[in-house]
Write an enzyme that holds these catalytic residues in place. Sequence first.
Site, PDB file in Angstrom:
ATOM      1  NE  ARG A   5      43.316  47.692  32.926  1.00 12.63           N
ATOM      2  CZ  ARG A   5      43.293  46.817  33.933  1.00 12.63           C
ATOM      3  NH1 ARG A   5      43.557  45.555  33.733  1.00 12.63           N
ATOM      4  NH2 ARG A   5      42.995  47.231  35.151  1.00 12.63           N
ATOM      5  CG  HIS A  62      36.330  43.609  33.530  1.00 17.90           C
ATOM      6  ND1 HIS A  62      37.170  42.677  32.963  1.00 17.90           N
ATOM      7  CD2 HIS A  62      36.828  43.825  34.790  1.00 17.90           C
ATOM      8  CE1 HIS A  62      38.118  42.343  33.832  1.00 17.90           C
ATOM      9  NE2 HIS A  62      37.938  43.031  34.944  1.00 17.90           N
ATOM     10  CG  HIS A 120      36.456  39.552  37.749  1.00 19.44           C
ATOM     11  ND1 HIS A 120      36.922  39.765  39.030  1.00 19.44           N
ATOM     12  CD2 HIS A 120      37.178  40.364  36.952  1.00 19.44           C
ATOM     13  CE1 HIS A 120      37.861  40.685  39.004  1.00 19.44           C
ATOM     14  NE2 HIS A 120      38.043  41.071  37.757  1.00 19.44           N
ATOM     15  CG  ASP A 134      45.696  43.646  37.489  1.00 17.92           C
ATOM     16  OD1 ASP A 134      45.091  42.700  36.935  1.00 17.92           O
ATOM     17  OD2 ASP A 134      45.196  44.772  37.656  1.00 17.92           O
ATOM     18  CD  GLU A 139      40.243  38.540  36.144  1.00 16.72           C
ATOM     19  OE1 GLU A 139      39.830  39.275  35.241  1.00 16.72           O
ATOM     20  OE2 GLU A 139      40.971  38.942  37.064  1.00 16.72           O
TER      21      GLU A 139
HETATM   22  C1  BGC Z   1      41.713  43.620  36.443  1.00 15.94           C
HETATM   23  C2  BGC Z   1      42.047  44.566  37.572  1.00 15.94           C
HETATM   24  C3  BGC Z   1      40.768  45.197  38.032  1.00 15.94           C
HETATM   25  C4  BGC Z   1      39.847  44.097  38.480  1.00 15.94           C
HETATM   26  C5  BGC Z   1      38.519  44.609  38.981  1.00 15.94           C
HETATM   27  C6  BGC Z   1      40.804  42.582  36.969  1.00 15.94           C
HETATM   28  O1  BGC Z   1      40.463  41.709  35.951  1.00 15.94           O
HETATM   29  O2  BGC Z   1      42.859  43.053  35.871  1.00 15.94           O
HETATM   30  O3  BGC Z   1      42.944  45.544  37.151  1.00 15.94           O
HETATM   31  O4  BGC Z   1      40.991  46.098  39.065  1.00 15.94           O
HETATM   32  O5  BGC Z   1      39.636  43.222  37.421  1.00 15.94           O
HETATM   33  O6  BGC Z   1      37.993  45.505  38.117  1.00 15.94           O
END
Ligand code: BGC
Length: 313
Positions: free
Chosen positions: A39, A64, A138, A210, A278
Site C-alpha cells: 500500500r 499492488h 503474491h 495482514d 510476500e
Molecule cells: C494485502 C491484503 C490484500 C491482499 C489481496 C495482500 O498483500 O496485504 O490486504 O487483501 O494482498 O489483495
Amino acid sequence: DVPDREGRVANVALGFATADDYVRDSPYFGAITGRYANRIARGHFALDGVEHRLAVNSGTNALHGGLKGFDKHLWKAEATDAKDGVALRLSRTSPDGEENFPGTMPVEVTYTLTEANELRIDYRATTDKPTVVNLTNHSYFNLAGEGSGSVLGHVLQLNASRYTPIDRFAIPTGEIAAVTGTPMDFTHPTAIGARIRNDFEQLRLGFGYDHNYVLDRPDPDDSGLVVAAVAIEPNSGRRLETRTTEPGIQFYSGNFLPGSYVGTSHRIYRQSDGFALETQHFPDSPNKPNFPSTVLRPGETYRSTTIYAFSTV
Ligand code: BGC
C-alpha cells in the site's frame, strides 16, 4: 506439485483452472505485484519535491501497483539457462507514467526451479527517471493442497522480532514495534490459528494477520539472503522455507478470500484457505522516511531475490 512425507504430490499454490479466470478477476493468485507491491497511503507520495498521484484502488489507498498493475499485463516469457535447474525469464517495460509512476522501467523476473526443490525468483529493474519500486510474488500457499480447507493449522515461524503496526486504513503508523508478548509473535513455531481470534487491536485492524514483519538480520545493513519464514503443515509434513534479500515480509492469512473464487481443482476457496508470504520493502515507504528506501534512480539497478524451498519433515 510438491511431495508430502510419503511422496504423494499436491498442488500447494492457490490458483485457477484456466488462464481466462486469471484475466477475469484474481486476488493476485501467483502474481508478480508492482510497480509498488502493498500500500501507498491515499495513493500519494512526493519524490524530490514532485507530487505523484496514483489511483486509489483499495479503500483509501493505492494497492499492488494500481488499477492495472504488473499482475494484469502479459509479460514476455522465455526459457533460459540456469546452472542449477530450469528457468523462465519474464520481462516487460513499464512505460513512463504507467499508473502515474514516473520513469520508463524495464523489468526482468526470472523463475528458476532448482534441483533442490526450490523456486528462486530474481527481480531486476532500472529506470530513466527517479521513481519508487517494490516487487513481490503474491502466491497463496496451502501445504495440504489447494482447495483442501483452512491453513489455520499450519505451523509458522517468522524470523522477525519486530513488525510495522497498522492504522484503521491498513497503513503502517511508522512505528516499528516488538512482537514480544503479543499474538503477532511468530519467533517460535506457532499455528497460524492459535491466536488469530484473540482480542488484539492489530488483529482487528487487519481482519487477521495482514502485517509487514521486519526481518532480523545479524547485520542490519546486510542485504544478503536470510531465512524469513518456515511454514509446516503437520499432517502432510510439507515444509516451506522462504529466504529473501528483502528487509520485510507481509504475512497475510487470506482474510479477504471471499468464498466466491473457484480454484484449480474446482473447489471454492474461503477465508484463510491460503496464506501469503510476500517478501518486500515496507508498505508506504515512499511516505515513511524512517523505513528503508524504495527509491530507484537512473544509473542504479534494483535487485531482489526470494527463494521458496520445499521439503518435508
Ligand atoms: C494485502 C491484503 C490484500 C491482499 C489481496 C495482500 O498483500 O496485504 O490486504 O487483501 O494482498 O489483495
